[in-house]
Design an enzyme around this catalytic site. Structure first.
Site, PDB file in Angstrom:
ATOM      1  N   HIS A   1      -6.932  -6.252 -14.803  1.00  0.00           N
ATOM      2  CA  HIS A   1      -6.353  -7.600 -14.743  1.00  0.00           C
ATOM      3  C   HIS A   1      -4.856  -7.457 -14.977  1.00  0.00           C
ATOM      4  O   HIS A   1      -4.418  -7.088 -16.075  1.00  0.00           O
ATOM      5  CB  HIS A   1      -6.981  -8.505 -15.813  1.00  0.00           C
ATOM      6  CG  HIS A   1      -6.710  -9.966 -15.601  1.00  0.00           C
ATOM      7  ND1 HIS A   1      -5.465 -10.517 -15.740  1.00  0.00           N
ATOM      8  CD2 HIS A   1      -7.544 -10.992 -15.263  1.00  0.00           C
ATOM      9  CE1 HIS A   1      -5.529 -11.824 -15.510  1.00  0.00           C
ATOM     10  NE2 HIS A   1      -6.794 -12.137 -15.215  1.00  0.00           N
ATOM     11  N   ASP A   2      -4.067  -7.775 -13.959  1.00  0.00           N
ATOM     12  CA  ASP A   2      -2.637  -7.495 -14.036  1.00  0.00           C
ATOM     13  C   ASP A   2      -1.892  -8.356 -15.040  1.00  0.00           C
ATOM     14  O   ASP A   2      -1.014  -7.867 -15.763  1.00  0.00           O
ATOM     15  CB  ASP A   2      -1.995  -7.617 -12.650  1.00  0.00           C
ATOM     16  CG  ASP A   2      -2.254  -8.953 -11.980  1.00  0.00           C
ATOM     17  OD1 ASP A   2      -3.043  -9.762 -12.512  1.00  0.00           O
ATOM     18  OD2 ASP A   2      -1.677  -9.209 -10.898  1.00  0.00           O
TER      19      ASP A   2
ATOM     20  N   THR B   1      13.604 -15.683  37.338  1.00  0.00           N
ATOM     21  CA  THR B   1      12.360 -16.358  36.974  1.00  0.00           C
ATOM     22  C   THR B   1      11.217 -15.546  37.551  1.00  0.00           C
ATOM     23  O   THR B   1      11.306 -15.067  38.691  1.00  0.00           O
ATOM     24  CB  THR B   1      12.318 -17.804  37.504  1.00  0.00           C
ATOM     25  OG1 THR B   1      12.467 -17.796  38.931  1.00  0.00           O
ATOM     26  CG2 THR B   1      13.448 -18.641  36.900  1.00  0.00           C
ATOM     27  N   HIS B   2      10.172 -15.355  36.758  1.00  0.00           N
ATOM     28  CA  HIS B   2       9.070 -14.456  37.130  1.00  0.00           C
ATOM     29  C   HIS B   2       9.557 -13.019  37.321  1.00  0.00           C
ATOM     30  O   HIS B   2       8.891 -12.219  37.994  1.00  0.00           O
ATOM     31  CB  HIS B   2       8.364 -14.928  38.411  1.00  0.00           C
ATOM     32  CG  HIS B   2       7.875 -16.335  38.366  1.00  0.00           C
ATOM     33  ND1 HIS B   2       6.643 -16.683  37.846  1.00  0.00           N
ATOM     34  CD2 HIS B   2       8.452 -17.491  38.755  1.00  0.00           C
ATOM     35  CE1 HIS B   2       6.480 -17.989  37.922  1.00  0.00           C
ATOM     36  NE2 HIS B   2       7.571 -18.510  38.468  1.00  0.00           N
TER      37      HIS B   2
ATOM     38  N   SER C   1      13.214  14.315  23.439  1.00  0.00           N
ATOM     39  CA  SER C   1      13.146  15.734  23.108  1.00  0.00           C
ATOM     40  C   SER C   1      13.035  16.599  24.361  1.00  0.00           C
ATOM     41  O   SER C   1      13.383  17.783  24.338  1.00  0.00           O
ATOM     42  CB  SER C   1      11.951  15.999  22.195  1.00  0.00           C
ATOM     43  OG  SER C   1      10.735  15.674  22.865  1.00  0.00           O
TER      44      SER C   1
ATOM     45  N   LYS D   1      18.285  10.978  28.728  1.00  0.00           N
ATOM     46  CA  LYS D   1      17.719   9.664  28.397  1.00  0.00           C
ATOM     47  C   LYS D   1      18.580   8.873  27.413  1.00  0.00           C
ATOM     48  O   LYS D   1      19.086   9.401  26.428  1.00  0.00           O
ATOM     49  CB  LYS D   1      16.324   9.832  27.798  1.00  0.00           C
ATOM     50  CG  LYS D   1      15.301  10.385  28.765  1.00  0.00           C
ATOM     51  CD  LYS D   1      14.820   9.316  29.715  1.00  0.00           C
ATOM     52  CE  LYS D   1      13.950   8.378  28.969  1.00  0.00           C
ATOM     53  NZ  LYS D   1      12.987   7.652  29.655  1.00  0.00           N
TER      54      LYS D   1
ATOM     55  N   THR E   1      -2.726 -20.379 -17.701  1.00  0.00           N
ATOM     56  CA  THR E   1      -3.636 -19.521 -16.955  1.00  0.00           C
ATOM     57  C   THR E   1      -2.791 -18.571 -16.116  1.00  0.00           C
ATOM     58  O   THR E   1      -1.606 -18.828 -15.881  1.00  0.00           O
ATOM     59  CB  THR E   1      -4.594 -20.342 -16.072  1.00  0.00           C
ATOM     60  OG1 THR E   1      -5.612 -19.485 -15.549  1.00  0.00           O
ATOM     61  CG2 THR E   1      -3.857 -21.022 -14.924  1.00  0.00           C
TER      62      THR E   1
ATOM     63  N   SER F   1      -5.122 -10.419  -3.018  1.00  0.00           N
ATOM     64  CA  SER F   1      -4.863  -9.038  -2.599  1.00  0.00           C
ATOM     65  C   SER F   1      -4.068  -9.002  -1.300  1.00  0.00           C
ATOM     66  O   SER F   1      -3.160  -8.184  -1.129  1.00  0.00           O
ATOM     67  CB  SER F   1      -6.184  -8.288  -2.431  1.00  0.00           C
ATOM     68  OG  SER F   1      -7.046  -8.983  -1.529  1.00  0.00           O
ATOM     69  N   ALA F   2      -4.409  -9.915  -0.386  1.00  0.00           N
ATOM     70  CA  ALA F   2      -3.702  -9.950   0.901  1.00  0.00           C
ATOM     71  C   ALA F   2      -2.249 -10.359   0.723  1.00  0.00           C
ATOM     72  O   ALA F   2      -1.351  -9.831   1.404  1.00  0.00           O
ATOM     73  CB  ALA F   2      -4.412 -10.906   1.851  1.00  0.00           C
ATOM     74  N   GLU F   3      -1.989 -11.298  -0.190  1.00  0.00           N
ATOM     75  CA  GLU F   3      -0.620 -11.759  -0.406  1.00  0.00           C
ATOM     76  C   GLU F   3       0.271 -10.658  -0.964  1.00  0.00           C
ATOM     77  O   GLU F   3       1.478 -10.646  -0.711  1.00  0.00           O
ATOM     78  CB  GLU F   3      -0.616 -12.959  -1.346  1.00  0.00           C
ATOM     79  CG  GLU F   3      -1.111 -14.226  -0.682  1.00  0.00           C
ATOM     80  CD  GLU F   3      -1.311 -15.378  -1.644  1.00  0.00           C
ATOM     81  OE1 GLU F   3      -1.649 -16.474  -1.179  1.00  0.00           O
ATOM     82  OE2 GLU F   3      -1.122 -15.179  -2.871  1.00  0.00           O
TER      83      GLU F   3
ATOM     84  N   GLU G   1      13.031  -1.891  21.174  1.00  0.00           N
ATOM     85  CA  GLU G   1      11.591  -1.629  21.133  1.00  0.00           C
ATOM     86  C   GLU G   1      11.056  -1.702  19.704  1.00  0.00           C
ATOM     87  O   GLU G   1       9.943  -2.174  19.468  1.00  0.00           O
ATOM     88  CB  GLU G   1      11.302  -0.266  21.755  1.00  0.00           C
ATOM     89  CG  GLU G   1      11.542  -0.234  23.257  1.00  0.00           C
ATOM     90  CD  GLU G   1      11.396   1.132  23.862  1.00  0.00           C
ATOM     91  OE1 GLU G   1      11.042   1.218  25.052  1.00  0.00           O
ATOM     92  OE2 GLU G   1      11.631   2.144  23.159  1.00  0.00           O
TER      93      GLU G   1
END
Length: 430
Positions: A68-69, A140-141, A263, A268, A93, A307-309, A275
């Site tokens: 428990h942190d 366009t396109h 390489s 290049k 809490t 946990s996700a946060e 990217e």
């Protein structure tokens, strides 16, 4: 994952040291409010403030036992404070501390991101003005459409980033909310006035109503705002990647002395920064889905979001901070080839003026359907037979009967297409 220490300011915000410091800031603010209200002794608060220290290493060591942190944190505080530590976390809490501290972390992150957004806007404005009257073919396109101004692209992006700045300001306001309302948000052990005073001390708003936690729609708004901004950067970078293609080569990323592109192929020059921005945008967008998933929790709370946060809040903040920094450098250092733009403008042998020709014929009284057929039959010969559009138009008997030689020449002029650029710039940059 980006090393959070490669970006000192944002990395410092999300370091474990700063996270626990924000927890301590909340705990001390609560103690100060209690002391002012006479709930706990003033001398105890002074001792807490003077003695309170923590060690990330020690907290992690204790957490391996407690699992428990927050308990690990308060236990470590007690080791340095001594007897007055009984007043630390009084009536609280865990989420009172964690969520209120999160508000401080997210607010600080938003402030740093706002600075980066504004830096990018400055770079975009400078390049817009620089290339205000530089003609480029619009697409366009992916196909040549009509002539435009290269500077308009940067003006467009500036305007989008201005909207992103407003979005981020709203998200900053939304996350800058604290709660000191207890286990289910009903203030069973605390007076609501404590929450108001604590949040005021910390520069936050108090949540009008909460459960054990701040409701996660505010975090979702923050993460989704970051995803929108990342997607804008993705769009900008994608255009640079197109401009840098060998067949296009209208602009390219700055290629530094000593830089290598491949390489295996020494010739290049690859759009690696663009990217990278496009790739990282995918991560920030994916993280925004986690924010949306975290809104729906069981009753007054569960910890499926927690946990996700710990991943998505710092990682999205750090990633976007990095992306904004790279995007600003990309725009500032972009190498532009106006001569190549003119070559590409002429690549379709005048087809880009077909719309203006169509309009000129309708202005002479020709029906739109008939005028379209006349223009298209010549345009298709350019595509299929590699002819010159202007020459074909001058030889077309139907068109010659409606337009003089000089009128046709004027139709095939760039000036008409760029005549309103100044007005657009006035609207964007006024």
């Amino acid at each position: 994952m980006i090393d959070r220490y490669t970006l000192p300011e944002m990395g410092a915000i999300w370091s474990e040291q700063n996270r626990f410091q924000k927890w301590l800031d909340v705990e001390i603010a609560v103690c100060e409010v209690h002391a002012k209200r006479g709930t706990i002794p003033i001398e105890a608060v002074e001792q807490i403030k003077s003695r309170a220290t923590f060690s990330v290493e020690r907290i992690n060591e204790i957490e391996r036992i407690t699992n428990h942190d927050v308990i690990a944190f308060t236990t470590n505080l007690a080791e340095s404070i001594g007897e007055p530590s009984r007043w630390v976390h009084y009536g609280l809490t865990s989420s009172d501390v964690v969520d209120t501290a999160n508000a401080l972390l997210l607010r600080d992150s938003a402030d740093l991101l706002l600075k980066k957004v504004e830096a990018l806007m400055g770079a975009l404005e400078r390049r817009a003005v620089e290339f205000k009257h530089t003609p480029q073919v619009g697409r366009t396109h992916g196909i040549h459409a009509e002539p435009t101004s290269f500077g308009l692209t940067f003006a467009l992006w500036f305007d989008e980033m201005r909207r992103n700045r407003e979005r981020l300001l709203r998200a900053r306001e939304g996350v800058a909310v604290g709660k000191i309302s207890g286990a289910v948000g009903a203030f069973a052990l605390l007076d609501p006035a404590v929450e108001e005073s604590v949040c005021m001390r910390l520069g936050l708003k108090a949540a009008p109503v909460s459960t054990q936690i701040i409701q996660r729609d505010v975090y979702a708004e923050y993460l989704n705002t970051l995803a929108v901004i990342a997607s804008s950067l993705d769009k900008f970078a994608l255009n640079v990647r197109h401009w840098q293609r060998t067949e296009v080569r209208e602009a390219q990323e700055r290629f530094a002395k000593g830089q290598k592109g491949s390489s295996a192929m020494p010739h290049k020059r690859n759009p690696i920064i663009s990217e990278r921005i496009c790739g990282m945008a995918r991560v920030v967008r994916a993280n925004s889905i986690v924010g949306l998933e975290n809104i729906a929790l069981w009753h007054e709370r569960d910890i499926s979001h927690s946990s996700a946060e710990r991943v998505v809040l710092p990682d999205s903040s750090i990633a976007l901070d990095y992306m904004l920094q790279k995007a600003t450098g990309l725009i500032e250092g972009l190498v532009v080839y106006p001569e190549r733009m003119l070559e590409n403008l002429n690549a379709t042998r005048g087809l880009i003026f077909s719309g203006q020709l169509l309009l000129a014929l309708t202005n002479k009284g020709v029906s739109r359907e008939t005028a379209y057929d006349w223009v298209q039959r010549n345009a298709m010969k350019v595509w299929d037979e590699d002819k010159d559009f202007l020459a074909l138009v001058k030889d077309d008997q139907d068109i010659k009967a409606q337009l003089t030689f000089n009128e046709i020449e004027r139709i095939f002029s760039l000036d008409h297409y760029l005549r309103n650029v100044d007005m657009i710039f006035e609207r964007v940059f006024k």
